[in-house]
Design an enzyme around this catalytic site. Structure first.
Site, PDB file in Angstrom:
ATOM      1  N   ASP A  31       0.982  -1.359   0.084  1.00 55.13           N
ATOM      2  CA  ASP A  31       0.125  -0.062  -0.086  1.00 55.13           C
ATOM      3  C   ASP A  31       0.910   1.265   0.136  1.00 55.13           C
ATOM      4  OD1 ASP A  31      -2.551   1.212   0.191  1.00 55.13           O
ATOM      5  OD2 ASP A  31      -2.211   1.808   2.221  1.00 55.13           O
ATOM      6  N   ASP A  33      -0.210   5.028   0.806  1.00 55.68           N
ATOM      7  CA  ASP A  33      -0.662   5.928   1.770  1.00 55.68           C
ATOM      8  C   ASP A  33      -0.606   5.314   3.127  1.00 55.68           C
ATOM      9  OD1 ASP A  33      -1.274   8.433   0.420  1.00 55.68           O
ATOM     10  OD2 ASP A  33      -3.142   7.346  -0.092  1.00 55.68           O
TER      11      ASP A  33
END
Length: 353
Positions: A31, A33
């Site tokens: 991922d 963020d």
């Protein structure tokens, strides 16, 4: 050793790995963020950890529910931060939802795009025609994160089209997104606006959602990376970790984003990661075993954790991550198939988490 997906599904403790994680998997599905950066700035230890992992030979791919930016823009941003990345290494929920739409509509079909450039480009790459108004007779609505500059009028167009019976798609339904100033509203909040505006209908519509934790996003990641033994690396229990469970693959939770230690201890079965680390350095490290049971307590490193009637206890000393692993075992074992509601304030304060 690493955990099998079947062991992960019934996890009552974080799993051990005698070898560094980057040596156990062919692809890390990371991922962005809250894992690599927050508010556009690299998180501590992220750049160096990713460079070391890449040099070791493991493939890195960046999988994000943020549909606002194109893969080219994301790759350029990562490169500016010092993380070498090309557009082919970026997988977005915009790409996943565009594939989902294209599988259900003929080539060239009109799609009302409610979002930013990343969504529009992904739809066009699938041979779909992007329109801006509900009055242009779209065959579908595709909704993705539009960033802080999203205009209210875009949500009006989406609501009007959905009210007219147009199929509704959403890149993802994350209610929040990390930012440099705190936790901000995500695409899920905008989806809720359209849902509220259409709930008066006799049969209120629901969007088809592509992003994590749902299968279309995992499928998109595997198609684009060709991963055979992937490790999902994320900061959110309800997207990254739940998505790993849905895809029956192992996962590493890092505590640099949305999920804090207290939420991790309270996690139900589908939100329990295979491995736990404070940051991306955990990708390069072996993970110690948690031993013991509910009767004698759970030990990891120099720590021992116990579940009592209303709270968790922690004794010993050592690396905070090891203490957290022991606490996870105590909490998850006590909760079983439910969520743990035991007070953990004191032990977490002792760990500085």
């Amino acid at each position: 050793m690493h955990a099998s997906p079947s062991a992960q599904a019934a996890a009552t403790r974080p799993q051990p790995s005698e070898r560094p994680l980057h040596e156990c998997y062919d692809t890390a599905l990371l991922d962005l963020d809250g894992v690599v950066y927050a508010g556009g700035e690299a998180l501590p230890h992220a750049v160096d950890s990713l460079a070391a992992a890449r040099e070791s030979g493991v493939r890195l791919a960046y999988v994000t529910n943020n549909a606002a930016r194109t893969p080219q823009t994301v790759a350029a941003h990562l490169t500016e931060l010092g993380v070498a990345a090309g557009p082919e290494e970026i997988v977005t929920s915009a790409q996943a939802v565009a594939r989902l739409v294209a599988e259900q509509l003929p080539e060239g079909a009109r799609v009302l795009a409610v979002g930013a450039e990343g969504l529009r480009v992904a739809l066009e790459e699938r041979g779909l025609t992007v329109v801006e108004s509900a009055d242009e007779e779209p065959a579908a609505v595709a909704q993705g994160y539009g960033g802080p500059g999203m205009q209210w009028g875009r949500l009006v167009e989406a609501a009007l089209a959905v009210q007219r019976g147009v199929p509704w798609f959403a890149s993802n339904t994350d209610l929040t997104i990390p930012s440099g100033r705190g936790i901000a509203p995500g695409n899920g909040s905008a989806v809720e606006v359209v849902r509220l505006a259409t709930r008066w209908m006799r049969h209120p519509p629901e969007p088809q959602v592509a992003g994590k934790p749902l299968p279309p996003m995992h499928r998109e990641s595997i198609i684009r990376t060709g991963a055979r033994r992937p490790l999902v690396v994320g900061d959110r229990l309800d997207t990254d970790i739940e998505g790993a469970h849905a895809g029956r693959v192992d996962s590493l939770l890092v505590l640099t984003g949305v999920t804090d230690a207290a939420a991790l201890l309270a996690a139900g079965p589908v939100h329990r990661p295979t491995y736990v680390a404070r940051d991306l350095r955990g990708l390069l490290e072996p993970h110690p075993a948690v031993s013991g049971d509910a009767g004698t307590g759970f030990t990891c490193g120099g720590w021992s954790a116990h579940a009592e009637a209303s709270r968790l206890r922690l004794e010993g000393e050592g690396a905070p991550a090891d203490g957290l692993r022991a606490l996870c075992a105590a909490a998850w074992s006590a909760a079983g198939d439910a969520t743990c509601r035991l007070d953990a304030d004191e032990p977490l304060a002792r760990l500085g988490l």
